[in-house]
Design a protein around this motif. Structure first.
Motif, PDB file in Angstrom:
ATOM      1  N   GLY A  57       0.858  -1.196   0.000  1.00  0.00           N
ATOM      2  CA  GLY A  57       0.000   0.000   0.000  1.00  0.00           C
ATOM      3  C   GLY A  57       0.884   1.233   0.000  1.00  0.00           C
ATOM      4  N   TRP A  59       0.509   4.306  -2.211  1.00  0.00           N
ATOM      5  CA  TRP A  59      -0.078   5.571  -2.634  1.00  0.00           C
ATOM      6  C   TRP A  59       0.982   6.520  -3.178  1.00  0.00           C
ATOM      7  N   THR A  63       5.037   6.745   3.602  1.00  0.00           N
ATOM      8  CA  THR A  63       5.689   5.822   4.537  1.00  0.00           C
ATOM      9  C   THR A  63       6.867   5.091   3.880  1.00  0.00           C
ATOM     10  N   ASP A  85       1.889  -2.534  -4.941  1.00  0.00           N
ATOM     11  CA  ASP A  85       0.672  -1.726  -5.107  1.00  0.00           C
ATOM     12  C   ASP A  85       0.083  -1.970  -6.497  1.00  0.00           C
ATOM     13  N   GLY A  89      -5.004   2.394  -7.252  1.00  0.00           N
ATOM     14  CA  GLY A  89      -5.815   2.622  -6.058  1.00  0.00           C
ATOM     15  C   GLY A  89      -6.459   1.336  -5.563  1.00  0.00           C
ATOM     16  N   TYR A 134      -3.209  -7.456  -5.505  1.00  0.00           N
ATOM     17  CA  TYR A 134      -2.551  -8.567  -4.798  1.00  0.00           C
ATOM     18  C   TYR A 134      -3.125  -9.920  -5.204  1.00  0.00           C
ATOM     19  N   ASP A 157      -0.334  -1.329   4.750  1.00  0.00           N
ATOM     20  CA  ASP A 157      -1.157  -0.109   4.706  1.00  0.00           C
ATOM     21  C   ASP A 157      -2.117  -0.187   3.522  1.00  0.00           C
ATOM     22  N   SER A 163      -7.428  -7.491   1.189  1.00  0.00           N
ATOM     23  CA  SER A 163      -6.050  -7.196   0.788  1.00  0.00           C
ATOM     24  C   SER A 163      -5.080  -7.681   1.871  1.00  0.00           C
TER      25      SER A 163
HETATM   26  C1  SAM Z   1      -3.883   4.310   2.273  1.00  0.00           C
HETATM   27  S1  SAM Z   1      -3.034   3.991   0.790  1.00  0.00           S
HETATM   28  C2  SAM Z   1      -1.373   3.777   1.283  1.00  0.00           C
HETATM   29  C3  SAM Z   1      -0.779   5.003   1.958  1.00  0.00           C
HETATM   30  C4  SAM Z   1       0.721   5.057   1.947  1.00  0.00           C
HETATM   31  N1  SAM Z   1       1.346   3.980   2.715  1.00  0.00           N
HETATM   32  C5  SAM Z   1       1.224   6.403   2.445  1.00  0.00           C
HETATM   33  O1  SAM Z   1       2.226   6.442   3.140  1.00  0.00           O
HETATM   34  O2  SAM Z   1       0.604   7.429   2.164  1.00  0.00           O
HETATM   35  C6  SAM Z   1      -3.563   2.361   0.386  1.00  0.00           C
HETATM   36  C7  SAM Z   1      -2.875   1.756  -0.825  1.00  0.00           C
HETATM   37  O3  SAM Z   1      -3.134   0.354  -0.849  1.00  0.00           O
HETATM   38  C8  SAM Z   1      -3.226  -0.067  -2.194  1.00  0.00           C
HETATM   39  N2  SAM Z   1      -3.992  -1.327  -2.198  1.00  0.00           N
HETATM   40  C9  SAM Z   1      -4.993  -1.697  -1.349  1.00  0.00           C
HETATM   41  N3  SAM Z   1      -5.444  -2.925  -1.631  1.00  0.00           N
HETATM   42  C10 SAM Z   1      -4.715  -3.370  -2.679  1.00  0.00           C
HETATM   43  C11 SAM Z   1      -4.702  -4.586  -3.419  1.00  0.00           C
HETATM   44  N4  SAM Z   1      -5.559  -5.595  -3.143  1.00  0.00           N
HETATM   45  N5  SAM Z   1      -3.800  -4.724  -4.418  1.00  0.00           N
HETATM   46  C12 SAM Z   1      -2.929  -3.723  -4.702  1.00  0.00           C
HETATM   47  N6  SAM Z   1      -2.890  -2.539  -4.039  1.00  0.00           N
HETATM   48  C13 SAM Z   1      -3.779  -2.352  -3.029  1.00  0.00           C
HETATM   49  C14 SAM Z   1      -3.892   1.092  -2.910  1.00  0.00           C
HETATM   50  O4  SAM Z   1      -3.592   1.101  -4.291  1.00  0.00           O
HETATM   51  C15 SAM Z   1      -3.294   2.307  -2.180  1.00  0.00           C
HETATM   52  O5  SAM Z   1      -2.189   2.828  -2.846  1.00  0.00           O
END
Ligand code: SAM
Length: 232
Positions: A57, A59, A63, A85, A89, A134, A157, A163
């Motif tokens: 995760g 974005w 982090t 990722d 999104g 994923y 995250d 996920s």
């Molecule tokens: C809240 S954001 C991450 C924030 C990031 N760690 C930061 O520091 O700002 C959640 C991320 O998880 C990814 N994500 C969630 N479920 C996913 C999945 N099943 N497969 C791929 N990416 C996933 C989204 O694409 C997104 O970029």
């Protein structure tokens, strides 16, 4: 130097992060994501925990960039940063009681993401990206790519229960004694143990016996971390 570039450099500078951390500790003693990653990297250093940093995760790389900073601060030249990722999104978020997410939320394309990393000083050899949802990307080919490596620090995250289940199943074989797993949204949904990352971890611990976890630290408003213990 253009003002925009100057401001960006100041924001990304190591000494600025240090000042913020110190002020943060002195103000209301909150443990931020940066503080959590600092603790995790220091823990790994003190305990000689081998392996890489894996983040699920990404974005726009907040982090991931903190981890990069900590990898350099704790001189973990042996480590690689792995980022997983979709770069599209969130997937379908499903129908559950307190859903606050929507499909496509947090989209940031891979070129955009890599440009952010370049601006923050990442060198290409220091990180690996695994692109895709994923359910598809955490496959045999990715296991082969990671083969022979270990996971010292795992940062989860990805917000959603589904996920997180996929992530935990993927990382399980790479966890070692002392691996740290951080869940950025552990206490989401008003702390409901029947939803999100908290539910996924509980189920993971029930269905396999190789890894158990010791509660480590709570951080930020919703995060919690654990130390892994492994039965070989
Ligand atoms: C809240 S954001 C991450 C924030 C990031 N760690 C930061 O520091 O700002 C959640 C991320 O998880 C990814 N994500 C969630 N479920 C996913 C999945 N099943 N497969 C791929 N990416 C996933 C989204 O694409 C997104 O970029």
């Amino acid at each position: 130097m253009p003002i925009r570039e100057f401001v960006k450099r100041v924001i990304d500078a190591e000494w600025v992060a240090r000042v913020i951390e110190v002020l943060d500790r002195r103000s209301d003693n909150r443990m931020t994501e940066l503080g959590m990653l600092g603790q995790a990297f220091e823990f790994a250093k003190i305990n000689h925990v081998p392996g890489d940093y894996l983040e699920f995760g990404l974005w726009r790389g907040k982090t991931f960039s903190y981890a990069y900073r900590m990898m350099h601060r704790y001189r973990r030249g042996d480590m690689k940063l792995w980022g997983f990722d979709s770069f599209q999104g969130l997937p379908e978020t499903g129908d559950h009681p307190d859903n606050i997410w929507y499909k496509g939320q947090f989209a940031c394309t891979r070129p955009e993401f890599e440009s952010i990393l370049r601006d923050r000083g990442f060198r290409r050899a220091e990180y690996e990206l695994v692109e895709g949802f994923y359910s598809e990307s955490l496959n045999d080919a990715t296991h082969r790519r990671f083969s022979g490596r270990k996971a010292a620090i795992v940062y989860v995250d990805c917000d959603l229960y589904d996920s997180t289940i996929q992530v935990l199943d993927f990382v399980q074989p790479y966890l070692v004694d002392g691996s740290i797993i951080c869940f950025d949204d552990y206490y989401n949904y008003k702390g409901d143990p029947e939803q999100g990352e908290q539910k996924a971890l509980a189920e993971f611990l029930q269905k396999q016996t190789r890894v158990r976890v010791i509660p480590y630290m709570d951080y930020a408003p919703l995060g919690k971390s654990f130390i892994c213990r492994v039965n070989e």
